[in-house]
Design an enzyme around this catalytic site. Structure first.
Site, mmCIF file in Angstrom:
data_model
loop_
_atom_site.group_PDB
_atom_site.id
_atom_site.type_symbol
_atom_site.label_atom_id
_atom_site.label_comp_id
_atom_site.label_asym_id
_atom_site.label_seq_id
_atom_site.Cartn_x
_atom_site.Cartn_y
_atom_site.Cartn_z
ATOM 1 N N SER A 151 -25.831 -11.595 -72.215
ATOM 2 C CA SER A 151 -26.916 -11.600 -73.183
ATOM 3 C C SER A 151 -26.967 -10.241 -73.882
ATOM 4 O O SER A 151 -25.927 -9.685 -74.228
ATOM 5 C CB SER A 151 -28.241 -11.938 -72.492
ATOM 6 O OG SER A 151 -29.302 -12.006 -73.410
ATOM 7 N N SER A 152 -28.146 -9.684 -74.064
ATOM 8 C CA SER A 152 -28.296 -8.412 -74.784
ATOM 9 C C SER A 152 -29.707 -7.897 -74.576
ATOM 10 O O SER A 152 -30.652 -8.694 -74.398
ATOM 11 C CB SER A 152 -28.042 -8.621 -76.279
ATOM 12 O OG SER A 152 -28.444 -7.495 -77.033
ATOM 13 N N TYR B 199 -30.340 -13.692 -83.383
ATOM 14 C CA TYR B 199 -29.571 -13.095 -82.294
ATOM 15 C C TYR B 199 -30.471 -12.809 -81.096
ATOM 16 O O TYR B 199 -30.205 -13.255 -79.970
ATOM 17 C CB TYR B 199 -28.901 -11.810 -82.774
ATOM 18 C CG TYR B 199 -28.048 -11.146 -81.727
ATOM 19 C CD1 TYR B 199 -26.765 -11.611 -81.465
ATOM 20 C CD2 TYR B 199 -28.518 -10.056 -80.996
ATOM 21 C CE1 TYR B 199 -25.973 -11.014 -80.500
ATOM 22 C CE2 TYR B 199 -27.732 -9.452 -80.029
ATOM 23 C CZ TYR B 199 -26.460 -9.930 -79.784
ATOM 24 O OH TYR B 199 -25.690 -9.342 -78.816
ATOM 25 N N LYS C 48 -30.487 -14.884 -77.523
ATOM 26 C CA LYS C 48 -30.144 -14.124 -76.326
ATOM 27 C C LYS C 48 -31.266 -14.215 -75.288
ATOM 28 O O LYS C 48 -31.012 -14.267 -74.081
ATOM 29 C CB LYS C 48 -29.848 -12.662 -76.685
ATOM 30 C CG LYS C 48 -28.514 -12.467 -77.412
ATOM 31 C CD LYS C 48 -27.358 -12.986 -76.595
ATOM 32 C CE LYS C 48 -26.007 -12.647 -77.159
ATOM 33 N NZ LYS C 48 -24.891 -13.219 -76.376
#
Length: 256
Positions: free
Chosen positions: A142-143, A155, A159
């Site tokens: 993920s981030s 995004y 995520k």
């Protein structure tokens, strides 16, 4: 430390460059047989050759992650080629930062449905492996953008959805020895990557981002890979459903 990975079989999606390639390389260094996919045939072939040179079995295919049938076919072919499946790392990402309808669609198809479809095909093999050894592992990349919002972002939202999905998989899979965890990198630098391109095109902004991190630098793909491979290993057999942030301290939230 012996991670207990030697002889296991893994799939890493989006694994010919950057974080994915570093994960595949480190798994192979630990004696894991590795299957990879990406969209460029020459990069897949080169990665398979490099992995085989480490003394493990390797397999690769060109796959469009958004093509569910192709992705699931790749997963099944990987399990057959390697002789089973103990580990799935869902690393492929659309890497789209906007909030247009097409951005949402790309992130959903690659980052969410890519993980869902890969796991659906891999689950019987992972559960079979866990039945034999007591442990099988799924890791989603993920981030920290999942929890950092300055503006609408497909995004970041997708995520974040990966983390929620992983927790559900972890709870469901625990009785069968199937673990699921998330690794959330911060800024990661490598040539040809997002921040490599930013450095080349916008050096002043790149330097500004370096200063935001208390470490004064960005992560290497190998540092993200190290966290991922640990979570793939039996050494972390009681760890499931977590989101491991690997960001050098750039995020300011406390992780409870």
């Amino acid at each position: 430390m012996d991670l207990g990975l030697k002889g296991k079989n893994a799939i890493v999606t989006g694994a010919t460059r950057g974080i994915g390639r570093a994960i595949a390389d480190l798994l192979a260094d630990e004696g894991v047989n590795v299957s990879v996919c990406a969209r460029k045939a020459d990069e897949v072939a080169a990665t398979v050759s490099a992995l085989e040179a480490k003394g493990v079995k390797a397999f690769g295919q060109v796959v469009d992650i958004a093509d569910a049938a192709a992705l699931q076919g790749f997963v099944r072919a990987s399990a057959e080629a390697l002789g089973g499946l103990d580990i799935l790392v869902s690393n492929a990402s659309a890497l789209v930062q906007g909030a247009r309808p097409e951005d949402w669609k790309a992130m959903f198809e690659i980052d969410i449905l890519g993980a869902v479809n890969a796991l659906d095909a891999a689950r019987p093999h992972l559960e079979a492996a866990a039945g034999k050894t007591g442990d099988a592992a799924v890791v989603l990349i993920s981030s920290i953008s999942a929890a950092e919002a300055a503006a609408p972002s497909a995004y970041g939202a997708m995520k974040a959805a990966q983390i929620h999905f992983a927790k559900g998989v972890a709870r469901e899979g625990a009785p069968k020895g199937l673990r699921c965890n998330v690794v959330s990198p911060g800024t990661v630098f490598f040539e040809g990557g997002v921040w490599g391109n930013v450095k080349a095109a916008m050096p002043a902004f790149f330097e500004q981002m370096l200063k935001r991190n208390p470490t004064g630098r960005m992560a290497t793909p190998e540092e993200i890979a190290a966290a991922t491979v640990f979570l793939c290993s039996p050494r972390s057999a009681f760890t499931t459903g977590i989101n491991m942030v690997v960001d050098g301290g750039i995020s300011q939230r406390a992780n409870f």
